[in-house]
Design an enzyme around this catalytic site. Structure first.
Site, PDB file in Angstrom:
ATOM      1  N   LYS A 119      -2.447  -4.359  -8.751  1.00  0.00           N
ATOM      2  CA  LYS A 119      -3.396  -4.924  -7.800  1.00  0.00           C
ATOM      3  C   LYS A 119      -4.518  -5.628  -8.556  1.00  0.00           C
ATOM      4  O   LYS A 119      -4.242  -6.433  -9.414  1.00  0.00           O
ATOM      5  CB  LYS A 119      -3.861  -3.818  -6.852  1.00  0.00           C
ATOM      6  CG  LYS A 119      -2.687  -2.991  -6.262  1.00  0.00           C
ATOM      7  CD  LYS A 119      -1.739  -3.820  -5.422  1.00  0.00           C
ATOM      8  CE  LYS A 119      -0.441  -3.114  -5.054  1.00  0.00           C
ATOM      9  NZ  LYS A 119      -0.583  -1.789  -4.486  1.00  0.00           N
ATOM     10  N   ASP A 166      -6.996   8.086  -6.119  1.00  0.00           N
ATOM     11  CA  ASP A 166      -6.377   6.759  -6.142  1.00  0.00           C
ATOM     12  C   ASP A 166      -7.504   5.764  -5.865  1.00  0.00           C
ATOM     13  O   ASP A 166      -7.987   5.653  -4.741  1.00  0.00           O
ATOM     14  CB  ASP A 166      -5.272   6.658  -5.084  1.00  0.00           C
ATOM     15  CG  ASP A 166      -4.579   5.286  -5.084  1.00  0.00           C
ATOM     16  OD1 ASP A 166      -5.146   4.324  -5.614  1.00  0.00           O
ATOM     17  OD2 ASP A 166      -3.461   5.194  -4.517  1.00  0.00           O
ATOM     18  N   ARG A 200       9.409   4.194 -26.790  1.00  0.00           N
ATOM     19  CA  ARG A 200       9.302   4.855 -25.486  1.00  0.00           C
ATOM     20  C   ARG A 200       8.053   5.735 -25.382  1.00  0.00           C
ATOM     21  O   ARG A 200       7.355   5.672 -24.373  1.00  0.00           O
ATOM     22  CB  ARG A 200      10.559   5.658 -25.160  1.00  0.00           C
ATOM     23  CG  ARG A 200      10.543   6.137 -23.698  1.00  0.00           C
ATOM     24  CD  ARG A 200      11.778   6.925 -23.357  1.00  0.00           C
ATOM     25  NE  ARG A 200      11.857   8.099 -24.189  1.00  0.00           N
ATOM     26  CZ  ARG A 200      12.953   8.531 -24.781  1.00  0.00           C
ATOM     27  NH1 ARG A 200      14.106   7.910 -24.618  1.00  0.00           N
ATOM     28  NH2 ARG A 200      12.919   9.607 -25.530  1.00  0.00           N
ATOM     29  N   TYR A 219      -1.940   5.445   0.869  1.00  0.00           N
ATOM     30  CA  TYR A 219      -0.892   4.493   0.511  1.00  0.00           C
ATOM     31  C   TYR A 219       0.445   5.041   1.021  1.00  0.00           C
ATOM     32  O   TYR A 219       0.878   6.115   0.601  1.00  0.00           O
ATOM     33  CB  TYR A 219      -0.871   4.277  -1.002  1.00  0.00           C
ATOM     34  CG  TYR A 219       0.260   3.373  -1.402  1.00  0.00           C
ATOM     35  CD1 TYR A 219       0.256   2.032  -1.016  1.00  0.00           C
ATOM     36  CD2 TYR A 219       1.345   3.841  -2.118  1.00  0.00           C
ATOM     37  CE1 TYR A 219       1.312   1.196  -1.341  1.00  0.00           C
ATOM     38  CE2 TYR A 219       2.395   3.010  -2.453  1.00  0.00           C
ATOM     39  CZ  TYR A 219       2.370   1.696  -2.063  1.00  0.00           C
ATOM     40  OH  TYR A 219       3.419   0.879  -2.376  1.00  0.00           O
TER      41      TYR A 219
HETATM   42  C1  LIG Z   1       0.177  -0.606  -4.393  1.00  0.00           C
HETATM   43  C2  LIG Z   1      -0.473   0.720  -4.323  1.00  0.00           C
HETATM   44  C3  LIG Z   1       0.121   1.841  -4.905  1.00  0.00           C
HETATM   45  C4  LIG Z   1       1.472   1.780  -5.586  1.00  0.00           C
HETATM   46  O1  LIG Z   1       1.419   0.974  -6.722  1.00  0.00           O
HETATM   47  P1  LIG Z   1       2.690   0.144  -7.291  1.00  0.00           P
HETATM   48  O2  LIG Z   1       2.124  -0.528  -8.489  1.00  0.00           O
HETATM   49  O3  LIG Z   1       3.125  -0.794  -6.210  1.00  0.00           O
HETATM   50  O4  LIG Z   1       3.751   1.135  -7.612  1.00  0.00           O
HETATM   51  C5  LIG Z   1      -0.554   3.056  -4.825  1.00  0.00           C
HETATM   52  N1  LIG Z   1      -1.751   3.155  -4.210  1.00  0.00           N
HETATM   53  C6  LIG Z   1      -2.339   2.093  -3.628  1.00  0.00           C
HETATM   54  C7  LIG Z   1      -3.665   2.263  -2.951  1.00  0.00           C
HETATM   55  C8  LIG Z   1      -1.732   0.839  -3.670  1.00  0.00           C
HETATM   56  O5  LIG Z   1      -2.314  -0.204  -3.081  1.00  0.00           O
END
Ligand SMILES: *Cc1c(COP(=O)(O)O)cnc(C)c1O
Length: 393
Positions: free
Chosen positions: A214, A189, A63, A116
């Protein structure tokens, strides 16, 4: 060896090869036992104690730490120039929410008005319960950001650039300057930019977050998230402790798939950005498109800042506004044959989505907007498919 869950800095001995060369070979790891050029997948949840009761390998339980996860983290830290290293989580949301979970009651946060939507929803639901105030501002308006920051009380400025789904660009260096002047951290982000087009830590950011679901993984078959840190300070140690204590580490199979994907990330990101730029140019001239939102377009409001802080392209994401409105946008999305009508982004397959339907009534997203995630298909096919779907609208 230090604490097994402590973030690992990248090796000082890393040779001065291009990031693309280092990524292709996953930093050149060779298995010491078999001489395999691909690191083995470590699935064990527990590890043998030494006769003296220690754990000389540094691993005790799966973990807090995992060797396959570490391999992928080392490549991500290299790509982001992250001196503190990288931490992989079970999703992008797990990575992002760890940063907010590390804040204290009474702290103040400034976040983007358009960001997001899942994270904005979480902030609105969870931050008041922790007595953390959040102000949402337009992050392309730096005076507005400066006004929103409360020196001494604001501890975190969170930005997303380009910002989903309008692809608004935020000046990372300026946001870092404003945050730091007030004693706050800057977290970015950077999911839509990827480390190929932007390296926020080199521009002054303290933390970078990606949804690795992504383009980092890029094959729509792994959910993962990552944080990369500029400094192994107390806040970074707290993020590592939140991950291991809360059990939010990525699983080894996912880390293995992500590692495989990172080897081709520079090629995929370049190809997807080139196609997105070509589509943006062609769609701008389309009679049924009222506006194309893409920072690579010279007349985009974010272009000047994007041209300064992005390299090798402007990313794989763009949005279009359909001239005849919401119903025409939904109808066009219903008619595509090659593009896939699905949520998410960054995969090798191109995706189209009517965002307002997903985000609901509180969304800042215009109802006539279609979000396009450009994959690696032939760009002429991608354009012809959209063109036909839009012309019938
Ligand atoms: C998809 C996304 C998230 C969240 O990520 P997950 O892997 O789906 O939890 C956060 N920020 C952006 C810009 C995203 O496209």
């Amino acid at each position: 060896m230090s604490e097994p869950n402590a973030p690992k800095p990248p090796s000082d001995a890393a040779p001065a090869f291009a990031k693309r060369s280092l990524a292709a070979q996953a930093l050149g790891h060779v298995d010491p036992v078999t001489r395999a050029v691909v690191a083995p997948l470590h699935v064990a949840t527990t590890f043998l104690r030494d006769p003296d009761n220690g754990y000389s390998s540094g691993f005790s339980y799966a973990r807090p730490d995992n060797a396959t996860v570490r391999e992928a983290e080392a490549v991500l830290a290299m790509l982001e120039d992250a001196a503190a290293g990288a931490l992989l989580f079970g999703s992008g949301m797990a990575a992002a929410t760890a940063v907010f979970t590390a804040l204290e009651p009474g702290d103040h946060v400034v976040a983007p008005r358009v960001m997001y939507w899942g994270l904005k929803r979480w902030l609105n639901a969870e931050m008041p319960r922790r007595r953390i105030a959040v102000d949402f501002v337009d992050m392309d308006d730096l005076p507005a950001l400066e006004r929103a920051i409360r020196p001494g009380t604001t501890t975190l400025v969170w930005i997303e650039t380009p910002g989903n789904p309008l692809w608004t660009v935020t000046d990372i260096a300026e946001a870092a300057r404003l945050a730091h002047a007030a004693g706050a951290r800057l977290a970015v982000d950077s999911t839509a930019a990827s480390p190929i087009h932007t390296r926020p830590l080199t521009l002054g950011a303290d933390i970078v977050m990606h949804s690795a679901t992504k383009i980092l993984n890029g094959h729509s078959d792994v959910v993962a998230g990552v944080l990369a840190g500029a400094r192994a300070d107390a806040f970074w140690e707290r993020l590592a402790a939140i991950r291991s204590g809360g059990g939010a580490i990525l699983g080894p199979f996912e880390a293995y798939l992500l590692m495989r994907s990172l080897r081709t990330l520079p090629l995929r990101a370049a190809a997807q950005a080139a196609s997105a730029a070509e589509l943006a140019r062609r769609l701008q001239a389309h009679p049924n498109v009222s506006r194309v939102l893409y920072p690579g377009l010279p007349d985009d409001p974010g272009h000047a800042v994007a041209a300064r802080q992005m390299q090798g392209g402007f990313g794989f994401m763009l949005s279009i506004r359909v001239r005849d409105g919401e119903a025409a946008a939904i109808a066009a999305a219903a008619r595509v044959r090659l593009w896939k009508r699905a949520t998410s982004l960054g995969g090798v397959e191109s995706l189209i989505e009517h965002r307002a339907s997903v985000e609901g009534p509180d969304s800042p997203c215009p109802p006539d907007l279609l979000r396009l995630s450009t994959g690696i298909e032939a760009v002429d096919d991608l354009f012809a498919d959209l063109d036909a779907a839009l012309r019938d609208a």
